[in-house]
Design a protein around this motif. Sequence first.
Motif, PDB file in Angstrom:
ATOM      1  N   PRO A 117       0.851  -1.192   0.000  1.00 17.92           N
ATOM      2  CA  PRO A 117       0.000   0.000   0.000  1.00 17.92           C
ATOM      3  C   PRO A 117       0.888   1.244   0.000  1.00 17.92           C
ATOM      4  CG  PRO A 117      -0.748  -1.585   1.658  1.00 17.92           C
ATOM      5  CD  PRO A 117       0.574  -2.089   1.143  1.00 17.92           C
ATOM      6  N   LEU A 118       0.663   2.129  -0.985  1.00 19.47           N
ATOM      7  CA  LEU A 118       1.558   3.275  -1.124  1.00 19.47           C
ATOM      8  C   LEU A 118       1.510   4.190   0.088  1.00 19.47           C
ATOM      9  CD1 LEU A 118       1.244   4.241  -4.893  1.00 19.47           C
ATOM     10  CD2 LEU A 118       3.122   3.132  -3.715  1.00 19.47           C
ATOM     11  N   GLU A 119       0.416   4.144   0.834  1.00 21.45           N
ATOM     12  CA  GLU A 119       0.352   4.945   2.056  1.00 21.45           C
ATOM     13  C   GLU A 119       1.471   4.546   3.010  1.00 21.45           C
ATOM     14  OE1 GLU A 119      -2.257   5.472   6.107  1.00 21.45           O
ATOM     15  OE2 GLU A 119      -2.894   4.047   4.583  1.00 21.45           O
ATOM     16  N   GLN A 120       1.731   3.239   3.119  1.00 22.91           N
ATOM     17  CA  GLN A 120       2.800   2.771   4.007  1.00 22.91           C
ATOM     18  C   GLN A 120       4.170   3.072   3.426  1.00 22.91           C
ATOM     19  OE1 GLN A 120       2.533  -1.064   5.800  1.00 22.91           O
ATOM     20  NE2 GLN A 120       0.304  -1.137   5.693  1.00 22.91           N
ATOM     21  N   LEU A 121       4.308   2.927   2.116  1.00 23.72           N
ATOM     22  CA  LEU A 121       5.611   3.176   1.494  1.00 23.72           C
ATOM     23  C   LEU A 121       5.980   4.650   1.573  1.00 23.72           C
ATOM     24  CD1 LEU A 121       7.873   1.732   0.026  1.00 23.72           C
ATOM     25  CD2 LEU A 121       6.721   2.211  -2.130  1.00 23.72           C
ATOM     26  N   GLN A 122       4.971   5.538   1.484  1.00 30.11           N
ATOM     27  CA  GLN A 122       5.249   6.969   1.555  1.00 30.11           C
ATOM     28  C   GLN A 122       5.769   7.382   2.921  1.00 30.11           C
ATOM     29  OE1 GLN A 122       1.411   8.315   0.295  1.00 30.11           O
ATOM     30  NE2 GLN A 122       1.921   8.258  -1.883  1.00 30.11           N
ATOM     31  N   GLY A 123       5.524   6.548   3.930  1.00 32.16           N
ATOM     32  CA  GLY A 123       6.019   6.852   5.265  1.00 32.16           C
ATOM     33  C   GLY A 123       7.485   6.488   5.454  1.00 32.16           C
ATOM     34  N   GLU A 349     -18.915   6.741  -1.589  1.00 31.87           N
ATOM     35  CA  GLU A 349     -20.096   6.506  -0.756  1.00 31.87           C
ATOM     36  C   GLU A 349     -19.712   6.414   0.722  1.00 31.87           C
ATOM     37  OE1 GLU A 349     -21.921   2.936  -2.095  1.00 31.87           O
ATOM     38  OE2 GLU A 349     -22.323   3.690  -4.126  1.00 31.87           O
ATOM     39  N   GLY A 350     -20.095   7.404   1.501  1.00 30.16           N
ATOM     40  CA  GLY A 350     -19.868   7.379   2.949  1.00 30.16           C
ATOM     41  C   GLY A 350     -18.443   7.088   3.343  1.00 30.16           C
ATOM     42  N   VAL A 351     -17.482   7.681   2.640  1.00 30.07           N
ATOM     43  CA  VAL A 351     -16.071   7.350   2.849  1.00 30.07           C
ATOM     44  C   VAL A 351     -15.547   7.992   4.134  1.00 30.07           C
ATOM     45  CG1 VAL A 351     -13.742   7.664   1.946  1.00 30.07           C
ATOM     46  CG2 VAL A 351     -15.604   7.016   0.402  1.00 30.07           C
ATOM     47  N   ILE A 352     -14.985   7.159   4.988  1.00 22.23           N
ATOM     48  CA  ILE A 352     -14.278   7.606   6.195  1.00 22.23           C
ATOM     49  C   ILE A 352     -12.854   7.075   6.095  1.00 22.23           C
ATOM     50  CG2 ILE A 352     -14.134   7.475   8.703  1.00 22.23           C
ATOM     51  CD1 ILE A 352     -17.134   7.043   8.781  1.00 22.23           C
ATOM     52  N   PHE A 353     -11.889   7.975   6.256  1.00 22.92           N
ATOM     53  CA  PHE A 353     -10.499   7.543   6.132  1.00 22.92           C
ATOM     54  C   PHE A 353      -9.615   8.332   7.083  1.00 22.92           C
ATOM     55  CE2 PHE A 353      -6.214   7.958   4.338  1.00 22.92           C
ATOM     56  CZ  PHE A 353      -5.851   6.611   4.308  1.00 22.92           C
ATOM     57  N   SER A 354      -8.732   7.605   7.767  1.00 25.97           N
ATOM     58  CA  SER A 354      -7.721   8.217   8.632  1.00 25.97           C
ATOM     59  C   SER A 354      -6.367   7.625   8.271  1.00 25.97           C
ATOM     60  CB  SER A 354      -8.010   7.933  10.107  1.00 25.97           C
ATOM     61  OG  SER A 354      -9.256   8.456  10.488  1.00 25.97           O
ATOM     62  N   TYR A 355      -5.356   8.466   8.224  1.00 27.88           N
ATOM     63  CA  TYR A 355      -3.999   7.976   8.003  1.00 27.88           C
ATOM     64  C   TYR A 355      -3.491   7.288   9.265  1.00 27.88           C
ATOM     65  CZ  TYR A 355      -3.639  10.502   3.589  1.00 27.88           C
ATOM     66  OH  TYR A 355      -3.824  10.927   2.296  1.00 27.88           O
ATOM     67  N   ALA A 356      -2.522   6.420   9.086  1.00 30.77           N
ATOM     68  CA  ALA A 356      -1.950   5.695  10.231  1.00 30.77           C
ATOM     69  C   ALA A 356      -1.369   6.676  11.236  1.00 30.77           C
ATOM     70  CB  ALA A 356      -0.873   4.722   9.736  1.00 30.77           C
ATOM     71  N   ASN A 357      -1.502   6.321  12.512  1.00 34.78           N
ATOM     72  CA  ASN A 357      -0.953   7.109  13.623  1.00 34.78           C
ATOM     73  C   ASN A 357      -1.568   8.498  13.751  1.00 34.78           C
ATOM     74  OD1 ASN A 357       0.905   4.970  14.138  1.00 34.78           O
ATOM     75  ND2 ASN A 357       2.258   5.779  12.549  1.00 34.78           N
ATOM     76  N   ASP A 359      -5.361  10.496  14.876  1.00 35.51           N
ATOM     77  CA  ASP A 359      -6.659  10.294  15.511  1.00 35.51           C
ATOM     78  C   ASP A 359      -7.791  10.967  14.734  1.00 35.51           C
ATOM     79  OD1 ASP A 359      -5.397   8.934  17.603  1.00 35.51           O
ATOM     80  OD2 ASP A 359      -5.016  10.809  18.689  1.00 35.51           O
ATOM     81  N   GLN A 360      -7.473  12.079  14.081  1.00 34.67           N
ATOM     82  CA  GLN A 360      -8.495  12.845  13.375  1.00 34.67           C
ATOM     83  C   GLN A 360      -8.702  12.297  11.961  1.00 34.67           C
ATOM     84  OE1 GLN A 360     -10.317  15.169  14.762  1.00 34.67           O
ATOM     85  NE2 GLN A 360     -11.499  15.663  12.926  1.00 34.67           N
ATOM     86  N   PRO A 361      -9.947  11.933  11.600  1.00 34.76           N
ATOM     87  CA  PRO A 361     -10.195  11.443  10.232  1.00 34.76           C
ATOM     88  C   PRO A 361      -9.888  12.512   9.189  1.00 34.76           C
ATOM     89  CG  PRO A 361     -12.055  10.946  11.679  1.00 34.76           C
ATOM     90  CD  PRO A 361     -11.165  11.886  12.420  1.00 34.76           C
ATOM     91  N   THR A 362      -9.251  12.109   8.091  1.00 29.98           N
ATOM     92  CA  THR A 362      -9.000  13.031   6.991  1.00 29.98           C
ATOM     93  C   THR A 362     -10.252  13.220   6.152  1.00 29.98           C
ATOM     94  OG1 THR A 362      -6.696  12.280   6.932  1.00 29.98           O
ATOM     95  CG2 THR A 362      -7.493  13.476   5.007  1.00 29.98           C
ATOM     96  N   LEU A 363     -11.018  12.142   5.971  1.00 32.31           N
ATOM     97  CA  LEU A 363     -12.307  12.198   5.274  1.00 32.31           C
ATOM     98  C   LEU A 363     -13.383  11.683   6.210  1.00 32.31           C
ATOM     99  CD1 LEU A 363     -11.234  10.764   1.774  1.00 32.31           C
ATOM    100  CD2 LEU A 363     -11.462  13.174   2.432  1.00 32.31           C
ATOM    101  N   GLN A 364     -14.528  12.392   6.255  1.00 35.77           N
ATOM    102  CA  GLN A 364     -15.581  12.033   7.201  1.00 35.77           C
ATOM    103  C   GLN A 364     -16.919  11.905   6.472  1.00 35.77           C
ATOM    104  OE1 GLN A 364     -15.319  14.236  11.046  1.00 35.77           O
ATOM    105  NE2 GLN A 364     -13.863  15.558   9.975  1.00 35.77           N
ATOM    106  N   ASN A 365     -17.377  10.674   6.303  1.00 37.45           N
ATOM    107  CA  ASN A 365     -18.676  10.403   5.669  1.00 37.45           C
ATOM    108  C   ASN A 365     -18.839  11.178   4.364  1.00 37.45           C
ATOM    109  OD1 ASN A 365     -19.822   8.606   7.645  1.00 37.45           O
ATOM    110  ND2 ASN A 365     -19.954  10.373   9.012  1.00 37.45           N
ATOM    111  N   LEU A 366     -17.826  11.111   3.542  1.00 36.64           N
ATOM    112  CA  LEU A 366     -17.843  11.889   2.298  1.00 36.64           C
ATOM    113  C   LEU A 366     -18.607  11.147   1.211  1.00 36.64           C
ATOM    114  CD1 LEU A 366     -15.050  14.008   0.822  1.00 36.64           C
ATOM    115  CD2 LEU A 366     -16.108  12.311  -0.657  1.00 36.64           C
ATOM    116  N   ASP A 367     -19.515  11.861   0.560  1.00 37.60           N
ATOM    117  CA  ASP A 367     -20.284  11.330  -0.576  1.00 37.60           C
ATOM    118  C   ASP A 367     -20.051  12.232  -1.776  1.00 37.60           C
ATOM    119  OD1 ASP A 367     -21.940   9.049   0.544  1.00 37.60           O
ATOM    120  OD2 ASP A 367     -22.518  10.652   1.912  1.00 37.60           O
TER     121      ASP A 367
END
Length: 594
Positions: A117-123, A349-357, A359-367
Amino acid sequence: MKKPQPNARITPLRETWSQLMSSARSRAPQLRASLIGLGIGATVQGLALACLIPLFQTLIPQPNWLAALPWLLTMTGLMFVSMLIRWWAQGFDYRGDMVQNAHELRTALGEQLRRLPLEQLQGKRAGEVTATLLGNVDENLSYLLTVANMMAHALITPVVVALAALWFDWRMGLLMLLVFPALIPLYRWRRPAYGRGMQMLAEANERTSANILEYTQGLPVLRSACCTGENAERIQASFLHLEKIQIMGQKKGSKPNLILATVIELGILLVVVLGTLLVVQGSLNVAVLAALIVIVVRFAEPLATFVLYAKVIDLIEAALSKINAILRVKPLAQLTPAQFPQTHDVVFEGVIFSYANTDQPTLQNLDARLPTSSLTALVGPSGSGKTTLTRLLMRHADPQAGRVTIGSVDVRAIEPAQLNALISVVFQDVYLFDDTILANIRMARPDATDDEVQTAARAAHCHEFVTRLPKGYLTQVGDIGGSLSGGERQRISIARAILKNAPIVVLDEPTAALDTESEVAVQAAIDALVRDRTVIVIAHRLSTIAAADQILVIDDGQVVESGRHDELLMYAGRYARMWQAQKSAKNWHTGQCI
């Protein structure tokens, strides 16, 4: 840097063996055979040295060369056999097995990087990954057989001699068996400290490698900002930290190493003293003692340095840990059965996403819904989630809740290669490889002909400047495309996207950093790229997306406004205020220039 804790777990030797065989991949049988061969070679050498006892018995006190000859020939033959076995066993290095193993291991790591997952590689810093692919692979293999050979002759050979000595005098044989195995508890005593030291050294090397690479790649920026000295100090700090770790390892190891060497020397001295007493008492043949003295003196140095050889095991273990840390990362889960979309509308559809480490979601119930063959612009403040939205579409990561679909098909059900084929991306910061212009464009479709590449280049308005270059399309672009201007790199990137001919196009503010002339050329190239495609534009300059089919205003991970440019201005909300602010800033700059 994160330091290992004092009570950090040290991998058992059995587990290290298992990891080593796993890392040997297709060459594991050859490596296993070589290591076993070294053990057999050390055993045969022990038998050869044991022949010294009966040989000395035939020569002391009265030489009997006829009786000595068979033992001399036997010892010579066993030494020759031992040499042949060791030569064959170490062939893992010179026959090319080790090189092939390193190639397979690096290939496996490369394949894993493509699946990560590129999210992990970018870290991870580029230098850290480079250290694992190059340094750790070499550390895993390069010293293995050399050290295994030394350890076998420092431990197996003396034990075999001691067992053989039992036949001639059980007292001396038993004493030697008590001395030689003393290495094991001594080694177990020191191994945790050695293990922690090797882990700290590996991390220090990794950090230094990352800092060197970062400094080298950033030199143009550092020079323009007059910061070369400050960042050179950062590299110097890495060197000093590495030196500190190495000195600390030497200082902390010197006293225990002296203790270990002293214990072994005293043990050998005990064998000599006790043997001498037994000779004086008349219960031990002087020839046996003479032979044992020769043998124990032969093993004095290897035995005293046995634990130092064993330190390399911890170096190998540290390398294996770095390699396995990458290989253990699981790719993103694939839904079954695999599906392929027939249309190219994009829906969140209802996307919720937080990056690793975090606490605050980057996307919150986004449609959001992006119709087929439409241009959708994403606007909003920095950090609002615009780029994250496109990364989820490309599956750099998966949302914790909700889903992303293309043509009503969840992107998690689309095979990675097919998903990549559906999306072309033009980034603001273009990355070109140190190869020809032809190769950089053809990367999008390796089977494309030269004519197809040139057709894409013409559509991207870069054919004219390419033909003016000394070698045309065969011109090397330099590291990260450094020999070309920003506008030229951007147009090559767009030509690559045109050649790919994907139905979905993501544009990450491709004209933000360009001058007016380059922006006009790049915009014309973009017009050719986005025709009849589903287009997503991340925009900061609102004047560039006024004609978009829909504009999504994103703030705090949510779509707060959506509509066309005129509709959003009439709504007089967040977008209208952003538009007015940019318009005022433009007028202010114009006034200042006048």
